[in-house]
Design a protein around this motif. Structure first.
Motif, PDB file in Angstrom:
ATOM      1  N   ARG A   1      50.321 -54.791  -3.057  1.00  0.00           N
ATOM      2  CA  ARG A   1      50.010 -53.588  -2.288  1.00  0.00           C
ATOM      3  C   ARG A   1      48.526 -53.246  -2.359  1.00  0.00           C
ATOM      4  O   ARG A   1      47.897 -52.935  -1.342  1.00  0.00           O
ATOM      5  CB  ARG A   1      50.850 -52.416  -2.812  1.00  0.00           C
ATOM      6  CG  ARG A   1      52.335 -52.527  -2.493  1.00  0.00           C
ATOM      7  CD  ARG A   1      53.138 -51.493  -3.280  1.00  0.00           C
ATOM      8  NE  ARG A   1      52.769 -50.133  -2.962  1.00  0.00           N
ATOM      9  CZ  ARG A   1      53.355 -49.391  -2.016  1.00  0.00           C
ATOM     10  NH1 ARG A   1      54.320 -49.908  -1.271  1.00  0.00           N
ATOM     11  NH2 ARG A   1      52.973 -48.152  -1.804  1.00  0.00           N
ATOM     12  N   GLU A   2      47.964 -53.316  -3.568  1.00  0.00           N
ATOM     13  CA  GLU A   2      46.562 -52.927  -3.723  1.00  0.00           C
ATOM     14  C   GLU A   2      45.622 -53.926  -3.059  1.00  0.00           C
ATOM     15  O   GLU A   2      44.617 -53.540  -2.450  1.00  0.00           O
ATOM     16  CB  GLU A   2      46.227 -52.778  -5.206  1.00  0.00           C
ATOM     17  CG  GLU A   2      46.930 -51.610  -5.880  1.00  0.00           C
ATOM     18  CD  GLU A   2      46.741 -50.314  -5.106  1.00  0.00           C
ATOM     19  OE1 GLU A   2      45.577 -49.895  -4.902  1.00  0.00           O
ATOM     20  OE2 GLU A   2      47.755 -49.736  -4.678  1.00  0.00           O
TER      21      GLU A   2
ATOM     22  N   LYS B   1      45.487 -53.283   0.552  1.00  0.00           N
ATOM     23  CA  LYS B   1      44.653 -52.124   0.895  1.00  0.00           C
ATOM     24  C   LYS B   1      43.169 -52.493   0.900  1.00  0.00           C
ATOM     25  O   LYS B   1      42.395 -51.953   1.685  1.00  0.00           O
ATOM     26  CB  LYS B   1      44.905 -50.982  -0.085  1.00  0.00           C
ATOM     27  CG  LYS B   1      46.315 -50.411  -0.047  1.00  0.00           C
ATOM     28  CD  LYS B   1      46.514 -49.413  -1.173  1.00  0.00           C
ATOM     29  CE  LYS B   1      47.966 -49.050  -1.345  1.00  0.00           C
ATOM     30  NZ  LYS B   1      48.193 -48.156  -2.505  1.00  0.00           N
TER      31      LYS B   1
ATOM     32  N   PRO C   1      50.250 -49.712   1.950  1.00  0.00           N
ATOM     33  CA  PRO C   1      49.195 -50.501   2.585  1.00  0.00           C
ATOM     34  C   PRO C   1      49.207 -50.301   4.102  1.00  0.00           C
ATOM     35  O   PRO C   1      50.245 -49.969   4.676  1.00  0.00           O
ATOM     36  CB  PRO C   1      49.566 -51.945   2.224  1.00  0.00           C
ATOM     37  CG  PRO C   1      50.511 -51.842   1.079  1.00  0.00           C
ATOM     38  CD  PRO C   1      51.241 -50.557   1.268  1.00  0.00           C
TER      39      PRO C   1
END
Length: 255
Positions: A122-123, A126, A176
């Motif tokens: 997810r990070e 992003k 995201p």
């Protein structure tokens, strides 16, 4: 700001004990392979990067990666050894890996993360949405307090860090900006299932399965759901359908 998930208790000791059914799920996956080969959609060859869970490495995701390879994807392990938490520039290393694969194939990369590995997926999405096609997480606790899991002591032991509410804790709750699927189980014995619930939007969804936390990477219903999500055409993503016989295997998360 605190939310309801912050006050959740971790899964019960009974559910934790039932994590032993992961071995059964592995056997069920072997038995279901003929069905999966027939029913699970084939891929278009685009690259897929798979992140392991806490205290696990690429060996733990080998059955999942083999399955996705057989479905027609170009699948890669994370190659960062045992997952000991997000210290030691882990996010930066994951980002470099993503950029390498995007450059190598000239195509966006789908990210699949199991438990803590889903936080990385997810990070990274992003940080570099232009390189990511979709994100799929399995039992990932992105929406709750760390003590809503049975793994927080293991995390502190493995990482050498003491957990608390940090800016990162707040950050990981945001979805995201790419198609995102959270696969979760109400019988998860490690992560309180509410911590894996995404706020649904036109590009974010939840899929409920009947699975253990440890067995998610080999559970046949999880494997089918991953294959179905990865097969969505780039730019033409649609939410998971529960029509026909699928309604018997996948409950409606909004119930």
């Amino acid at each position: 700001m605190a939310n309801t998930a912050d006050r959740l208790k971790p899964p019960s000791l009974l559910l934790l004990a039932l994590e032993g059914r992961a071995a059964w799920e592995g056997g069920a996956a072997l038995a279901a392979l003929p069905w999966l080969r027939f029913a699970a959609p084939r891929g278009d060859g685009h690259p897929v990067l798979v992140f392991p869970g806490l205290a696990a490495g690429d060996l733990s995701t080998l059955p999942l990666r083999r399955f996705l390879h057989q479905r027609g994807y170009t699948v890669y392990p994370w190659k960062l050894g045992i997952n000991l938490g997000p210290g030691r520039n882990v996010f930066e290393s994951c980002l470099r890996r993503l950029h390498e694969l995007h450059h190598l194939h000239g195509r966006k990369v789908s990210l699949v993360g199991w438990s803590l590995g889903g936080v990385y997926a997810r990070e990274v999405a992003k940080l570099a949405p232009q390189s990511v096609r979709s994100v799929i997480t399995l039992g990932t606790p992105f929406a709750g307090h760390h003590r809503s899991t049975r793994a927080w002591r293991l995390y502190e032991l493995a990482s050498g860090e003491r957990l608390g509410v940090t800016r990162l804790t707040e950050q990981i709750r945001a979805a995201p900006p790419v198609p995102t699927t959270s696969i979760y189980s109400r019988s998860d014995g490690v992560v309180a299932w509410q911590c894996s619930i995404e706020r649904e939007t036109p590009i974010a969804e939840n899929i409920e399965v009947r699975a253990s936390h440890i067995g998610m990477g080999v559970n046949p219903t999880v494997l089918y759901a991953i294959a179905d999500r990865l097969a969505q055409p780039e730019g033409g993503w649609k939410p998971f359908g529960r029509d026909g016989v699928k309604r018997y295997f996948y409950r409606d998360p909004s119930r």
